[in-house]
Design a protein around this motif. Structure first.
Motif, PDB file in Angstrom:
ATOM      1  N   PRO A  26       0.828  -1.203   0.000  1.00 35.44           N
ATOM      2  CA  PRO A  26       0.000   0.000   0.000  1.00 35.44           C
ATOM      3  C   PRO A  26       0.867   1.260   0.000  1.00 35.44           C
ATOM      4  CG  PRO A  26      -0.074  -1.062   2.151  1.00 35.44           C
ATOM      5  CD  PRO A  26       0.758  -1.935   1.257  1.00 35.44           C
ATOM      6  N   VAL A  27       0.459   2.226  -0.801  1.00 39.16           N
ATOM      7  CA  VAL A  27       1.169   3.516  -0.890  1.00 39.16           C
ATOM      8  C   VAL A  27       0.340   4.527  -0.098  1.00 39.16           C
ATOM      9  CG1 VAL A  27       2.007   5.299  -2.455  1.00 39.16           C
ATOM     10  CG2 VAL A  27       2.068   2.897  -3.167  1.00 39.16           C
ATOM     11  N   LEU A  28       0.925   5.035   0.984  1.00 42.08           N
ATOM     12  CA  LEU A  28       0.147   5.822   1.942  1.00 42.08           C
ATOM     13  C   LEU A  28       0.565   7.288   1.967  1.00 42.08           C
ATOM     14  CD1 LEU A  28       0.303   3.251   4.889  1.00 42.08           C
ATOM     15  CD2 LEU A  28      -1.473   3.485   3.136  1.00 42.08           C
ATOM     16  N   LEU A  55       6.820  10.475   1.484  1.00 39.66           N
ATOM     17  CA  LEU A  55       7.337  11.695   2.118  1.00 39.66           C
ATOM     18  C   LEU A  55       6.692  12.912   1.452  1.00 39.66           C
ATOM     19  CD1 LEU A  55      11.139  10.842   2.484  1.00 39.66           C
ATOM     20  CD2 LEU A  55       9.382  10.799   4.243  1.00 39.66           C
ATOM     21  N   ARG A  56       5.369  12.845   1.317  1.00 37.71           N
ATOM     22  CA  ARG A  56       4.669  13.942   0.636  1.00 37.71           C
ATOM     23  C   ARG A  56       4.018  14.890   1.619  1.00 37.71           C
ATOM     24  NH1 ARG A  56       1.365  10.346  -3.833  1.00 37.71           N
ATOM     25  NH2 ARG A  56       3.204   9.187  -4.455  1.00 37.71           N
ATOM     26  N   THR A  57       4.091  14.563   2.893  1.00 36.68           N
ATOM     27  CA  THR A  57       3.415  15.387   3.894  1.00 36.68           C
ATOM     28  C   THR A  57       4.403  15.767   4.989  1.00 36.68           C
ATOM     29  OG1 THR A  57       2.753  13.443   5.164  1.00 36.68           O
ATOM     30  CG2 THR A  57       1.195  14.221   3.509  1.00 36.68           C
ATOM     31  N   PHE A 139      12.868  -2.791  -9.649  1.00 45.08           N
ATOM     32  CA  PHE A 139      12.428  -1.431  -9.943  1.00 45.08           C
ATOM     33  C   PHE A 139      10.949  -1.265  -9.613  1.00 45.08           C
ATOM     34  CE2 PHE A 139      15.827  -2.585 -12.829  1.00 45.08           C
ATOM     35  CZ  PHE A 139      16.665  -1.474 -12.824  1.00 45.08           C
ATOM     36  N   LYS A 140      10.589  -0.003  -9.352  1.00 40.90           N
ATOM     37  CA  LYS A 140       9.175   0.362  -9.336  1.00 40.90           C
ATOM     38  C   LYS A 140       8.862   0.861 -10.752  1.00 40.90           C
ATOM     39  CE  LYS A 140       6.358   4.154  -7.446  1.00 40.90           C
ATOM     40  NZ  LYS A 140       5.671   4.506  -6.189  1.00 40.90           N
ATOM     41  N   PHE A 141       7.769   0.428 -11.333  1.00 39.15           N
ATOM     42  CA  PHE A 141       7.341   0.914 -12.646  1.00 39.15           C
ATOM     43  C   PHE A 141       6.238   1.923 -12.390  1.00 39.15           C
ATOM     44  CE2 PHE A 141       4.600  -0.092 -16.554  1.00 39.15           C
ATOM     45  CZ  PHE A 141       5.266   0.832 -17.347  1.00 39.15           C
ATOM     46  N   PHE A 142       6.527   3.198 -12.639  1.00 37.92           N
ATOM     47  CA  PHE A 142       5.602   4.262 -12.262  1.00 37.92           C
ATOM     48  C   PHE A 142       5.582   5.359 -13.312  1.00 37.92           C
ATOM     49  CE2 PHE A 142       4.720   8.371 -10.289  1.00 37.92           C
ATOM     50  CZ  PHE A 142       3.498   8.108  -9.700  1.00 37.92           C
ATOM     51  N   PRO A 143       4.424   5.947 -13.600  1.00 40.93           N
ATOM     52  CA  PRO A 143       3.086   5.496 -13.236  1.00 40.93           C
ATOM     53  C   PRO A 143       2.657   4.385 -14.195  1.00 40.93           C
ATOM     54  CG  PRO A 143       2.966   7.653 -14.323  1.00 40.93           C
ATOM     55  CD  PRO A 143       4.406   7.258 -14.320  1.00 40.93           C
ATOM     56  N   PRO A 167       4.878  -2.634 -10.143  1.00 42.44           N
ATOM     57  CA  PRO A 167       4.147  -1.567 -10.823  1.00 42.44           C
ATOM     58  C   PRO A 167       3.242  -0.812  -9.852  1.00 42.44           C
ATOM     59  CG  PRO A 167       3.250  -3.726 -11.402  1.00 42.44           C
ATOM     60  CD  PRO A 167       4.429  -3.972 -10.525  1.00 42.44           C
ATOM     61  N   THR A 168       3.187   0.482 -10.019  1.00 44.39           N
ATOM     62  CA  THR A 168       2.398   1.349  -9.136  1.00 44.39           C
ATOM     63  C   THR A 168       1.894   2.529  -9.944  1.00 44.39           C
ATOM     64  OG1 THR A 168       3.925   0.796  -7.357  1.00 44.39           O
ATOM     65  CG2 THR A 168       2.474   2.615  -6.952  1.00 44.39           C
ATOM     66  N   GLY A 169       0.710   3.002  -9.581  1.00 45.04           N
ATOM     67  CA  GLY A 169       0.142   4.150 -10.279  1.00 45.04           C
ATOM     68  C   GLY A 169      -0.990   3.683 -11.171  1.00 45.04           C
ATOM     69  N   GLY A 170      -2.223   3.812 -10.661  1.00 48.89           N
ATOM     70  CA  GLY A 170      -3.376   3.351 -11.413  1.00 48.89           C
ATOM     71  C   GLY A 170      -3.666   1.872 -11.240  1.00 48.89           C
ATOM     72  N   VAL A 171      -2.952   1.208 -10.343  1.00 53.41           N
ATOM     73  CA  VAL A 171      -3.233  -0.215 -10.086  1.00 53.41           C
ATOM     74  C   VAL A 171      -4.457  -0.298  -9.163  1.00 53.41           C
ATOM     75  CG1 VAL A 171      -2.323  -2.386  -9.177  1.00 53.41           C
ATOM     76  CG2 VAL A 171      -0.786  -0.798 -10.362  1.00 53.41           C
ATOM     77  N   THR A 172      -5.357  -1.217  -9.492  1.00 55.54           N
ATOM     78  CA  THR A 172      -6.586  -1.382  -8.711  1.00 55.54           C
ATOM     79  C   THR A 172      -6.724  -2.847  -8.305  1.00 55.54           C
ATOM     80  OG1 THR A 172      -7.933  -1.993 -10.626  1.00 55.54           O
ATOM     81  CG2 THR A 172      -7.731   0.371 -10.142  1.00 55.54           C
ATOM     82  N   GLY A 189       1.986  -2.037  -6.240  1.00 52.56           N
ATOM     83  CA  GLY A 189       1.775  -0.999  -5.236  1.00 52.56           C
ATOM     84  C   GLY A 189       0.530  -0.213  -5.581  1.00 52.56           C
ATOM     85  N   GLY A 190      -0.123   0.329  -4.554  1.00 49.39           N
ATOM     86  CA  GLY A 190      -1.305   1.138  -4.841  1.00 49.39           C
ATOM     87  C   GLY A 190      -1.902   1.731  -3.591  1.00 49.39           C
ATOM     88  N   SER A 191      -2.781   2.710  -3.829  1.00 44.04           N
ATOM     89  CA  SER A 191      -3.392   3.406  -2.688  1.00 44.04           C
ATOM     90  C   SER A 191      -4.856   3.034  -2.504  1.00 44.04           C
ATOM     91  CB  SER A 191      -3.263   4.917  -2.903  1.00 44.04           C
ATOM     92  OG  SER A 191      -3.972   5.303  -4.073  1.00 44.04           O
ATOM     93  N   TRP A 192      -5.360   2.110  -3.360  1.00 47.02           N
ATOM     94  CA  TRP A 192      -6.810   1.907  -3.394  1.00 47.02           C
ATOM     95  C   TRP A 192      -7.381   1.401  -2.070  1.00 47.02           C
ATOM     96  CZ3 TRP A 192      -3.776  -2.075  -5.551  1.00 47.02           C
ATOM     97  CH2 TRP A 192      -4.035  -3.358  -5.066  1.00 47.02           C
TER      98      TRP A 192
HETATM   99  C1  3PG Z   1       2.524   6.209  -6.015  1.00 49.29           C
HETATM  100  O1  3PG Z   1       3.186   7.146  -5.639  1.00 49.29           O
HETATM  101  O2  3PG Z   1       3.012   5.096  -6.136  1.00 49.29           O
HETATM  102  C2  3PG Z   1       1.119   6.474  -6.399  1.00 49.29           C
HETATM  103  O3  3PG Z   1       0.655   7.670  -5.906  1.00 49.29           O
HETATM  104  C3  3PG Z   1       0.165   5.397  -6.076  1.00 49.29           C
HETATM  105  O4  3PG Z   1      -0.640   5.380  -7.142  1.00 49.29           O
HETATM  106  P1  3PG Z   1      -2.210   5.170  -7.022  1.00 49.29           P
HETATM  107  O5  3PG Z   1      -2.703   6.246  -6.088  1.00 49.29           O
HETATM  108  O6  3PG Z   1      -2.703   5.353  -8.437  1.00 49.29           O
HETATM  109  O7  3PG Z   1      -2.446   3.800  -6.484  1.00 49.29           O
END
Ligand code: 3PG
Length: 220
Positions: A26-28, A55-57, A139-143, A167-172, A189-192
């Motif tokens: 999980p990406v928090l 480290l976005r906050t 590696f992380k594959f982003f986005p 892979p991370t970014g748009g993963v559900t 990885g993902g934040s869903w």
């Molecule tokens: C990340 O930094 O890896 C993304 O913000 C997570 O992507 P997602 O919110 O699309 O899951």
């Protein structure tokens, strides 16, 4: 580039141990310090023990320290590491790994001698090769979705079959299956499972529910 320096094998081994212990990282984004421990606990209760805390906050560093103290069995990755300064702060806290969304030669070089292994973010084969020539193999594959998704990762395996990805970014919860079916994907990885709306409402039970749905579908 410091061409004589190569990534120690121990970094790849440590990343493998982390990224193969879970199907999902999980990406928090933690905006309030008092959310840190209950949010981490909600994810642990749903079956996830490896957490990427971005480290976005402003409170992210203290949030990681609180989670480490309260939940010592959790594996913590510092995410969204954009600079050497942030990499060094992550080393000082003693996180288990560092994740970058994209990776400069400076970050690649720093990671070679760091005590903390880096999962470097890349989006193209050229970026992949910039890490590969230094010995990086994970590696992380982003986005991910915006860059061709599972099809792109499948193509990466042509020239570099040994490279492995998160892979991370748009993963559900639904498209994760396409990635996890690939031989060059370690985990996704993902934040869903921790959407901002549920975190803001402090709906920890809701986050545990989403997490359990994901871990039951993608057990490890
Ligand atoms: C990340 O930094 O890896 C993304 O913000 C997570 O992507 P997602 O919110 O699309 O899951």
């Amino acid at each position: 580039m410091s061409s004589d320096k190569r990534l120690p094998a121990s970094h790849t081994e440590r990343l493998d141990a982390i990224c193969r212990s879970t199907a999902i990282i999980p990406v928090l984004v933690i905006e309030r310090l008092d959310h840190a421990v209950p949010l981490a606990q909600a994810l642990v209760d749903g079956g996830l023990n490896v957490l990427e805390i971005t480290l976005r906050t402003g409170c992210a560093v203290e949030a990681m320290q609180r989670i480490r103290d309260a939940l010592p069995d959790v594996t913590i990755g510092a995410g969204t590491v954009l600079s050497l300064e942030q990499y060094r702060i992550s080393e000082e806290i003693g996180v288990d790994f560092v994740v970058t969304p994209g990776t400069t030669p400076t970050l690649f070089d720093h990671g070679l001698a760091s005590p903390v292994p880096m999962l470097p973010g890349i989006a193209t084969v050229s970026e992949l090769l910039t890490g590969w020539e230094r010995g990086y193999q994970r590696f992380k594959f982003f986005p991910a979705e915006a860059n061709g998704g599972a099809k792109a990762l499948k193509s990466f395996a042509g020239p570099l079959p040994e490279a492995q990805f998160c892979p991370t970014g748009g993963v559900t919860v639904d498209n994760a299956a396409d990635y996890l079916a690939l031989p060059n994907v370690m985990c996704v990885g993902g934040s869903w499972m921790a959407p901002k709306s549920l975190v803001d409402q402090q709906d920890w039970a809701g986050i545990t529910r989403l997490t359990r749905e994901a871990t039951q579908r993608y057990p490890r």
